[in-house]
Design a protein around this motif. Structure first.
Motif, PDB file in Angstrom:
ATOM      1  N   ALA A 131       0.832  -1.205   0.000  1.00 46.31           N
ATOM      2  CA  ALA A 131       0.000   0.000   0.000  1.00 46.31           C
ATOM      3  C   ALA A 131       0.865   1.254   0.000  1.00 46.31           C
ATOM      4  O   ALA A 131       0.587   2.216  -0.729  1.00 46.31           O
ATOM      5  N   ASN A 132       1.927   1.254   0.796  1.00 44.73           N
ATOM      6  CA  ASN A 132       2.819   2.415   0.835  1.00 44.73           C
ATOM      7  C   ASN A 132       3.500   2.642  -0.508  1.00 44.73           C
ATOM      8  O   ASN A 132       3.633   3.779  -0.969  1.00 44.73           O
ATOM      9  N   ALA A 133       3.948   1.557  -1.142  1.00 41.90           N
ATOM     10  CA  ALA A 133       4.604   1.686  -2.443  1.00 41.90           C
ATOM     11  C   ALA A 133       3.637   2.238  -3.483  1.00 41.90           C
ATOM     12  O   ALA A 133       3.987   3.127  -4.273  1.00 41.90           O
ATOM     13  N   ALA A 134       2.408   1.722  -3.499  1.00 40.23           N
ATOM     14  CA  ALA A 134       1.409   2.209  -4.457  1.00 40.23           C
ATOM     15  C   ALA A 134       1.065   3.669  -4.194  1.00 40.23           C
ATOM     16  O   ALA A 134       0.893   4.463  -5.128  1.00 40.23           O
ATOM     17  N   ARG A 135       0.985   4.037  -2.931  1.00 42.07           N
ATOM     18  CA  ARG A 135       0.674   5.428  -2.559  1.00 42.07           C
ATOM     19  C   ARG A 135       1.779   6.371  -3.049  1.00 42.07           C
ATOM     20  O   ARG A 135       1.507   7.419  -3.644  1.00 42.07           O
ATOM     21  N   ILE A 172       1.383   9.424  -5.771  1.00 34.94           N
ATOM     22  CA  ILE A 172       1.618  10.799  -5.325  1.00 34.94           C
ATOM     23  C   ILE A 172       2.785  11.428  -6.071  1.00 34.94           C
ATOM     24  O   ILE A 172       2.757  12.620  -6.406  1.00 34.94           O
ATOM     25  N   GLU A 173       3.829  10.652  -6.369  1.00 33.73           N
ATOM     26  CA  GLU A 173       4.963  11.191  -7.122  1.00 33.73           C
ATOM     27  C   GLU A 173       4.549  11.656  -8.511  1.00 33.73           C
ATOM     28  O   GLU A 173       5.250  12.450  -9.135  1.00 33.73           O
ATOM     29  N   ARG A 174       3.433  11.157  -9.000  1.00 34.72           N
ATOM     30  CA  ARG A 174       2.934  11.573 -10.310  1.00 34.72           C
ATOM     31  C   ARG A 174       1.775  12.547 -10.189  1.00 34.72           C
ATOM     32  O   ARG A 174       1.035  12.777 -11.140  1.00 34.72           O
ATOM     33  N   GLY A 175       1.622  13.110  -8.994  1.00 39.66           N
ATOM     34  CA  GLY A 175       0.605  14.127  -8.787  1.00 39.66           C
ATOM     35  C   GLY A 175      -0.808  13.587  -8.773  1.00 39.66           C
ATOM     36  O   GLY A 175      -1.758  14.322  -9.055  1.00 39.66           O
ATOM     37  N   LYS A 176      -0.980  12.307  -8.453  1.00 39.74           N
ATOM     38  CA  LYS A 176      -2.302  11.686  -8.468  1.00 39.74           C
ATOM     39  C   LYS A 176      -2.717  11.284  -7.056  1.00 39.74           C
ATOM     40  O   LYS A 176      -1.882  10.938  -6.221  1.00 39.74           O
ATOM     41  N   ASP A 177      -4.016  11.325  -6.818  1.00 41.57           N
ATOM     42  CA  ASP A 177      -4.569  10.890  -5.542  1.00 41.57           C
ATOM     43  C   ASP A 177      -4.945   9.418  -5.667  1.00 41.57           C
ATOM     44  O   ASP A 177      -5.874   9.074  -6.405  1.00 41.57           O
ATOM     45  N   PRO A 178      -4.246   8.521  -4.980  1.00 37.98           N
ATOM     46  CA  PRO A 178      -4.545   7.093  -5.140  1.00 37.98           C
ATOM     47  C   PRO A 178      -5.956   6.730  -4.707  1.00 37.98           C
ATOM     48  O   PRO A 178      -6.507   5.721  -5.154  1.00 37.98           O
ATOM     49  N   ARG A 179      -6.563   7.551  -3.854  1.00 37.46           N
ATOM     50  CA  ARG A 179      -7.906   7.241  -3.361  1.00 37.46           C
ATOM     51  C   ARG A 179      -8.966   7.330  -4.456  1.00 37.46           C
ATOM     52  O   ARG A 179     -10.080   6.845  -4.280  1.00 37.46           O
ATOM     53  N   ALA A 180      -8.615   7.933  -5.582  1.00 35.41           N
ATOM     54  CA  ALA A 180      -9.582   8.082  -6.674  1.00 35.41           C
ATOM     55  C   ALA A 180      -9.564   6.900  -7.636  1.00 35.41           C
ATOM     56  O   ALA A 180     -10.397   6.826  -8.539  1.00 35.41           O
ATOM     57  N   HIS A 181      -8.608   5.982  -7.460  1.00 41.98           N
ATOM     58  CA  HIS A 181      -8.435   4.887  -8.410  1.00 41.98           C
ATOM     59  C   HIS A 181      -8.769   3.550  -7.759  1.00 41.98           C
ATOM     60  O   HIS A 181      -8.105   3.150  -6.793  1.00 41.98           O
ATOM     61  N   PRO A 182      -9.773   2.830  -8.255  1.00 42.07           N
ATOM     62  CA  PRO A 182      -9.994   1.478  -7.736  1.00 42.07           C
ATOM     63  C   PRO A 182      -8.804   0.586  -8.054  1.00 42.07           C
ATOM     64  O   PRO A 182      -8.106   0.778  -9.052  1.00 42.07           O
ATOM     65  N   LEU A 183      -8.570  -0.382  -7.195  1.00 43.46           N
ATOM     66  CA  LEU A 183      -7.454  -1.304  -7.365  1.00 43.46           C
ATOM     67  C   LEU A 183      -7.849  -2.390  -8.363  1.00 43.46           C
ATOM     68  O   LEU A 183      -8.946  -2.944  -8.280  1.00 43.46           O
ATOM     69  N   SER A 189      -6.468  -0.156   3.061  1.00 43.78           N
ATOM     70  CA  SER A 189      -5.372   0.680   3.545  1.00 43.78           C
ATOM     71  C   SER A 189      -5.195   1.925   2.678  1.00 43.78           C
ATOM     72  O   SER A 189      -4.876   3.002   3.180  1.00 43.78           O
ATOM     73  N   LEU A 190      -5.422   1.781   1.374  1.00 41.41           N
ATOM     74  CA  LEU A 190      -5.276   2.907   0.447  1.00 41.41           C
ATOM     75  C   LEU A 190      -6.506   3.808   0.421  1.00 41.41           C
ATOM     76  O   LEU A 190      -6.471   4.881  -0.185  1.00 41.41           O
ATOM     77  N   SER A 191      -7.606   3.364   1.033  1.00 42.10           N
ATOM     78  CA  SER A 191      -8.880   4.107   1.027  1.00 42.10           C
ATOM     79  C   SER A 191      -9.404   4.321  -0.387  1.00 42.10           C
ATOM     80  O   SER A 191      -9.990   5.358  -0.705  1.00 42.10           O
ATOM     81  N   VAL A 192      -9.186   3.332  -1.255  1.00 41.49           N
ATOM     82  CA  VAL A 192      -9.706   3.410  -2.621  1.00 41.49           C
ATOM     83  C   VAL A 192     -11.169   2.981  -2.612  1.00 41.49           C
ATOM     84  O   VAL A 192     -11.647   2.363  -1.652  1.00 41.49           O
TER      85      VAL A 192
END
Length: 705
Positions: A446-450, A454-465, A482-485
């Motif tokens: 989860a931390n790696a995906a987050r 974020i490094e690409r300016g994206k909010d991971p919470r907006a993307h379903p896994l 954990s990612l709150s997706v």
């Protein structure tokens, strides 16, 4: 699936995708006439991966009643290049560069990837200093020759290389991307004097500005080239012996495919060959299910990969680092200038080994048990606890249904390994220790995906896994929470989805040429000439592969920057011949992309072009989903029993229903907690999950609370 009469007609209606992972080799067979798919999975043979390919292909074709001679295409990806660079298993390689610059590959850019580490460790060049030779020659940045090549010196160096039994040579002269004549002449001399030595020229491998990166890429290419040539030729021979007479293509890091000949010549383009297929599969399924923005989550036996999919396509980059000293520290690896799908990869797979770290806490990975000896529960001599062992102890895996029952797991061995190495030293019982391992690996992923998002300016919470791989669906619920997706998606046949990704990839090639200058004073004739030459080369390659002229797609791009900046922004170029009249349009395109990336206007200064890029591709192969629709809308008809699984919400084990994935049809809805099993993977649905099977038989999970 059955070949029927086609087994003797040779109509070539079948295609196969083959994904070699660190633990398992996955295969997918698809029938282009019916859209039916079949999957196979075997343990990877570490010494010679082509052995597992042969074993898996034989088993899959035999099981489906398909003759090898009616397979039209095989698309394959390999981690051979990545592993060879990480483990330094390439051949003895020398470097020929402009006199006075042989230490450039050791000096690098002088960038410190960790400002405060006084013991900073930089990646060692693949070529030792004793094999780096300065050659008397000099080409200026405009392509003019300031000093002619000293051919006698080159011949003397070649004689020394033969005495030292060097097997490969990288040639990288200053400004050769503007004038490659000297590099080409050195290649001719090497062919005359030492034809047994493999040669790569920087003007062919990476004709771009920035000497250090260009040289590093060329060295990496030739360092692994004999290995890749040997492996791919061996694989071709194995396939021919099986009766396969179709075309073998190799997956590239950018998500395209190429012929074996091209892959052998430019093996550095295969660095992310395997992981790229998973991202393509996630994009393909996402488009089919109308999820154009997803976070791809591929967890196999050795690693886990995360990749952002936007607009139905994975993000790409023109830069990559191989063999990092520190996996998560950018700048600690060898720079490679290739087109690559952007993703983050961590050592967190089913075979990742759990141990107690220096702080007395459990840690997982990056070491992996691989396929030999494998996790303790495989019963092949492994004694160290792994993620798979923990999942088995927690009840998430059925020991009698692993790989559809073809491989029995030993739960007792898993308990012993966890108890001896983790539980007893920490004063825990084996179940508590197993849950700790499970949670640590979930948080790592989860931390790696987050970070990746974020490094690409994206909010991971907006993307379903979008979860797949053998272990991905087991961990998807907790990682997604954990990612709150908003939820997660699991395709049918998730355990071999990466292999299907190989069959989604189009034939494609990309080319690059550095030609810099301010847009208001650019040599447009030279720019058009470079674009035209690259396009013609690309069209020739595709035509040679049987692609019709009308089907060839061309995309032109340019890396540009504001004058005085050190980094570029890549912009799509308009079609047609370019000229000074296009300056305003190209400037507007650049400023628009700059605003999108940085959310602000750039400075009021001129813009300059640095590198011109061109991509040619064939249409992506057609794959139909839903043709294998079946199963029941009533989930009770797919219920195969019950099993106790560990639920932290219950502070222990709870009895939950187990469903047969293949019997769940479109429209079926089930609530958690539950287990959904298929042969190559298992979905664990937690208490707050609500799953529904869509029209293409994806399992879509949303939160009920």
């Amino acid at each position: 699936m059955n070949a029927g009469d086609s087994s003797v007609s040779g109509d070539g209606r079948y295609r196969v995708g083959i994904d070699i992972g660190g633990t398992f080799t996955d295969l997918v067979l698809i029938d282009d006439e019916t859209g039916e798919r079949a999957v196979g999975k075997v343990l990877t043979s570490q010494e010679d991966p082509s052995e597992a390919v042969e074993e898996g292909l034989l088993g899959l074709l035999d099981h489906e009643g398909v003759a090898a001679k009616v397979v039209r295409t095989i698309v394959h990806g390999t981690t051979l290049v990545t592993n060879a660079l990480i483990e330094r298993r390439g051949v003895e390689t020398a470097l020929l560069t402009t006199e006075g610059f042989r230490d450039a590959v050791a000096i690098g850019t002088e960038h410190r990837y960790d400002m405060y580490d006084i013991f900073i460790e930089k990646p060692e060049p693949l070529v030792p200093r004793s094999l780096r030779y300065g050659v008397r020659e000099r080409v200026l940045d405009d392509g003019s020759v300031a000093r002619e090549l000293d051919e006698e010196q080159v011949r003397s160096i070649v004689a020394e290389l033969r005495e030292r039994r060097v097997r490969a040579v990288a040639v990288s002269f200053l400004h050769s991307f503007r004038n490659p004549a000297h590099e080409r002449r050195v290649a001719e001399i090497l062919a005359e004097e030492a034809p047994e030595i493999t040669v790569s020229l920087s003007s062919e491998v990476a004709p771009e500005i920035r000497e250090y990166e260009r040289t590093s890429t060329t060295i990496a290419n030739v360092y692994v080239r004999p290995l890749v040539e040997g492996y791919l030729l061996s694989l071709e021979q194995r396939l021919r012996r099986l009766g396969f007479g179709g075309s073998l293509y190799i997956m590239l890091s950018n998500g395209g495919t190429a012929s074996v000949e091209t892959a052998c010549r430019f093996p550095v383009r295969l660095l992310e060959s395997g992981p790229a297929a998973g991202a393509l599969a996630a994009a393909f399924y996402g488009r089919a299910a109308d999820f154009l923005e997803v976070l791809s989550f591929d967890m196999g036996g050795t690693t886990a990969k995360a990749c952002l999919i936007e607009g139905g396509e994975p993000l790409t980059s023109s830069e990559f680092e191989a063999a990092r000293v520190y996996r998560f520290k950018k700048g600690s690896g060898l720079p490679v200038k290739i087109s690559v799908i952007e993703m983050i990869e961590i050592g967190a797979g089913g075979g990742s080994i759990a141990a107690i770290g220096p702080l007395g806490l459990p840690k997982v990975g990056p070491r992996s048990a691989g396929s030999a000896p494998g996790p303790a529960c495989y019963g092949q001599g492994g004694v160290e606890p792994t993620v798979t062992d923990a999942d088995l102890v927690l009840g998430y895996l059925d020991p009698d249904f692993f790989l559809g029952g073809r491989m029995r797991l030993d739960r007792g061995a898993a308990v012993r390994a966890i108890e001896e190495r983790i539980a007893r030293p920490l004063g825990l019982d084996p179940v508590e220790a197993a849950w700790g391992i499970h949670q640590v690996v979930n948080e790592n992923m989860a931390n790696a995906a987050r970070v990746h998002a974020i490094e690409r300016g994206k909010d991971p919470r907006a993307h379903p896994l979008f979860a797949f791989g053998g272990a991905g669906p087991v961990h998807a619920y907790r990682v997604a929470r954990s990612l709150s997706v908003p939820g997660f998606i699991v395709p049918l046949g998730a355990g071999a989805t990466s292999a299907l990704g190989f069959l989604c990839a189009p034939l494609s090639f990309d080319f690059v040429r550095s030609l810099y200058g301010r847009l208001d004073d650019l040599d447009w004739a030279a720019a058009n000439g470079a674009l035209g030459e690259m396009e013609e080369r690309g069209r020739d390659l595709l035509r040679a592969s049987g692609v019709q002229e009308a089907d060839i797609r061309v995309r032109r791009l340019c890396d540009m920057r504001y004058v005085g900046q050190g980094h570029e922004v890549t912009v799509d170029l308009p079609d047609g011949t370019l000229g000074s009249e296009d300056t305003d349009q190209i400037t507007a395109l650049y400023r628009k992309e700059y605003r999108r990336l940085y959310s602000r206007e750039g400075p009021d200064v001129p813009i300059e072009s640095i590198t011109w890029r061109l991509e040619v591709s064939a249409p992506p192969p057609e794959i139909r989903l839903g043709d294998d629709a079946g199963g029941a809308e009533d989930p009770d008809e797919a219920r195969k029993g019950e099993r106790e699984i560990y639920l932290p919400e219950e502070n222990g084990f709870a009895l939950v229903p187990v469903y047969d994935r293949y019997l769940l049809g479109p429209g079926a809805v089930l609530g958690g907690p539950a287990v959904v099993e298929e042969r190559e993977s298992t979905v664990i649905l937690g208490p707050e999950g609500r799953a529904e099977i869509d029209a293409t038989r994806n399992l879509i999970v949303r939160w009920s609370a």
